[in-house]
Design an enzyme around this catalytic site. Structure first.
Site, PDB file in Angstrom:
ATOM      1  N   SER A  23       0.826  -1.204   0.000  1.00 50.05           N
ATOM      2  CA  SER A  23       0.000   0.000   0.000  1.00 50.05           C
ATOM      3  C   SER A  23       0.861   1.254   0.000  1.00 50.05           C
ATOM      4  O   SER A  23       1.658   1.481   0.928  1.00 50.05           O
ATOM      5  CB  SER A  23      -0.906   0.014   1.229  1.00 50.05           C
ATOM      6  N   HIS A  43      -1.108  -1.291  -4.223  1.00 54.81           N
ATOM      7  CA  HIS A  43      -2.389  -0.940  -3.606  1.00 54.81           C
ATOM      8  C   HIS A  43      -2.499   0.571  -3.456  1.00 54.81           C
ATOM      9  O   HIS A  43      -1.628   1.210  -2.848  1.00 54.81           O
ATOM     10  CB  HIS A  43      -2.482  -1.614  -2.232  1.00 54.81           C
ATOM     11  N   ASP A  56      -4.707   3.513  -2.013  1.00 54.75           N
ATOM     12  CA  ASP A  56      -5.774   3.878  -1.077  1.00 54.75           C
ATOM     13  C   ASP A  56      -6.312   5.268  -1.402  1.00 54.75           C
ATOM     14  O   ASP A  56      -5.616   6.273  -1.227  1.00 54.75           O
ATOM     15  CB  ASP A  56      -5.249   3.868   0.361  1.00 54.75           C
ATOM     16  N   MET A  86      -8.952   7.971  -0.300  1.00 60.13           N
ATOM     17  CA  MET A  86      -9.806   8.354   0.821  1.00 60.13           C
ATOM     18  C   MET A  86     -10.306   9.777   0.617  1.00 60.13           C
ATOM     19  O   MET A  86      -9.541  10.659   0.211  1.00 60.13           O
ATOM     20  CB  MET A  86      -9.028   8.263   2.135  1.00 60.13           C
ATOM     21  N   HIS A  98      -8.315   0.968  -4.181  1.00 59.84           N
ATOM     22  CA  HIS A  98      -9.247   0.765  -3.064  1.00 59.84           C
ATOM     23  C   HIS A  98      -9.945   2.093  -2.781  1.00 59.84           C
ATOM     24  O   HIS A  98      -9.358   3.023  -2.235  1.00 59.84           O
ATOM     25  CB  HIS A  98      -8.453   0.287  -1.842  1.00 59.84           C
ATOM     26  N   MET A 154     -12.176   4.288  -0.817  1.00 54.64           N
ATOM     27  CA  MET A 154     -12.822   4.547   0.474  1.00 54.64           C
ATOM     28  C   MET A 154     -13.516   5.901   0.370  1.00 54.64           C
ATOM     29  O   MET A 154     -13.063   6.915   0.909  1.00 54.64           O
ATOM     30  CB  MET A 154     -11.789   4.499   1.597  1.00 54.64           C
ATOM     31  N   MET A 191     -11.323  -6.231   5.606  1.00 54.92           N
ATOM     32  CA  MET A 191     -10.481  -5.275   6.316  1.00 54.92           C
ATOM     33  C   MET A 191     -10.092  -5.830   7.687  1.00 54.92           C
ATOM     34  O   MET A 191     -10.954  -6.270   8.455  1.00 54.92           O
ATOM     35  CB  MET A 191     -11.213  -3.943   6.492  1.00 54.92           C
ATOM     36  N   GLY A 229      -8.880   4.076   7.087  1.00 56.64           N
ATOM     37  CA  GLY A 229      -8.666   5.494   7.334  1.00 56.64           C
ATOM     38  C   GLY A 229      -7.232   5.886   7.556  1.00 56.64           C
ATOM     39  O   GLY A 229      -6.782   6.913   7.060  1.00 56.64           O
ATOM     40  N   PHE A 230      -6.481   5.062   8.298  1.00 53.23           N
ATOM     41  CA  PHE A 230      -5.100   5.420   8.610  1.00 53.23           C
ATOM     42  C   PHE A 230      -4.222   4.175   8.584  1.00 53.23           C
ATOM     43  O   PHE A 230      -4.659   3.083   8.957  1.00 53.23           O
ATOM     44  CB  PHE A 230      -5.006   6.083   9.987  1.00 53.23           C
ATOM     45  N   GLY A 257      -0.831   1.898   9.768  1.00 52.63           N
ATOM     46  CA  GLY A 257      -0.138   1.638  11.028  1.00 52.63           C
ATOM     47  C   GLY A 257      -1.002   1.104  12.150  1.00 52.63           C
ATOM     48  O   GLY A 257      -0.531   0.991  13.287  1.00 52.63           O
ATOM     49  N   ASP A 298      -6.405  -6.486   4.395  1.00 51.90           N
ATOM     50  CA  ASP A 298      -5.725  -5.190   4.434  1.00 51.90           C
ATOM     51  C   ASP A 298      -5.714  -4.661   5.864  1.00 51.90           C
ATOM     52  O   ASP A 298      -6.761  -4.427   6.449  1.00 51.90           O
ATOM     53  CB  ASP A 298      -6.473  -4.213   3.515  1.00 51.90           C
ATOM     54  N   GLY A 303       1.334  -2.213   4.181  1.00 48.44           N
ATOM     55  CA  GLY A 303       1.840  -0.849   4.083  1.00 48.44           C
ATOM     56  C   GLY A 303       3.156  -0.713   4.806  1.00 48.44           C
ATOM     57  O   GLY A 303       4.235  -0.814   4.210  1.00 48.44           O
TER      58      GLY A 303
END
Length: 229
Positions: free
Chosen positions: A10, A35, A37, A39, A68, A70, A145, A150-151, A153, A183, A205
């Protein structure tokens, strides 16, 4: 389900100021997909990249783009992201109209397939897998998921392997075999847990981009999932 394990790093965890070289590093490092992301700051609290950057990515890598979305209005925005013909496009079940989610799901799949891409559906950790009962046969991939979107880590949610098994069972009952992607919090340890449950595509990620040796990190995740089977 239980197909060749793929790793899709990611770019949310990459250095966005050096995105081209970051993507080149995972391409030479043996990643299968990249990947992306997307958002919107509404469906999820974070705001990342939009259409212009997503379209540019197709020009700088030969890796399949795993986009992806979101976002809150996928049916409106899908044509924008499909213009660059990504390999896989994922929308969220939770972003569909709750009054007619199955109808909207069918429309989304039709749009994606007509553009020549593959269609995937994502489920948040608190969404019951059974919502896919009527449409499981439409999707090329289901994204389970393992964190709340959203974030980057976040810590891996321990219930995830059981949810993957539920998707596997649902697909078997329908006589279909979509890829299953996972993910969030993926590293060699968690890759083994989801791999044995039936996941085929590992989104990582920090597990890749924060590693000193990205090629070794990619291979370690892939082998861990494959060997656990």
């Amino acid at each position: 389900m239980f197909e060749t394990v793929r790793v899709s790093p990611s770019i949310l965890s990459s250095d966005f100021m050096n995105l081209q070289s970051e993507i080149a590093s995972i391409e030479t490092g043996g990643a299968d997909w990249v990947h992306v992301d997307v958002m919107d700051g509404h469906f999820v609290p974070n705001l990342t990249i939009g259409v212009p950057v997503a379209q540019q990515l197709a020009r700088i890598t030969s890796m399949p783009l795993d986009v992806h979305l979101m976002i809150s209005n996928p049916l409106v925005q899908l044509p924008w992201f499909l213009a660059s013909q990504p390999y896989m496009v994922t929308i969220h079940w939770e972003a569909l109209d709750p009054a007619c989610p199955n109808d909207e799901a069918r429309k989304a799949v039709e749009l994606i397939h007509e553009a020549g891409s593959k269609a995937a559906i994502a489920l948040k950790p608190d969404t019951d897998v059974s919502v896919l009962a009527q449409t499981i046969g439409l999707w090329d991939m289901v994204l389970v998921m393992s964190v709340f979107p959203g974030f980057s880590g976040q810590s891996f949610i321990e219930e995830t392997p059981n949810r993957i098994r539920q998707v596997v069972q649902l697909a078997k009952e329908a006589g279909v075999s979509p890829l299953i992607q996972v993910d969030g919090g993926i590293n060699p340890t968690t890759a083994a847990l989801v791999g044995v449950a039936g996941a085929d595509v590992m989104v990582a990620g920090n597990g890749v981009f924060k590693a000193a040796d990205r090629a070794a990190a990619i291979e370690s995740i892939r082998l861990s999932a494959a060997n656990a089977r």
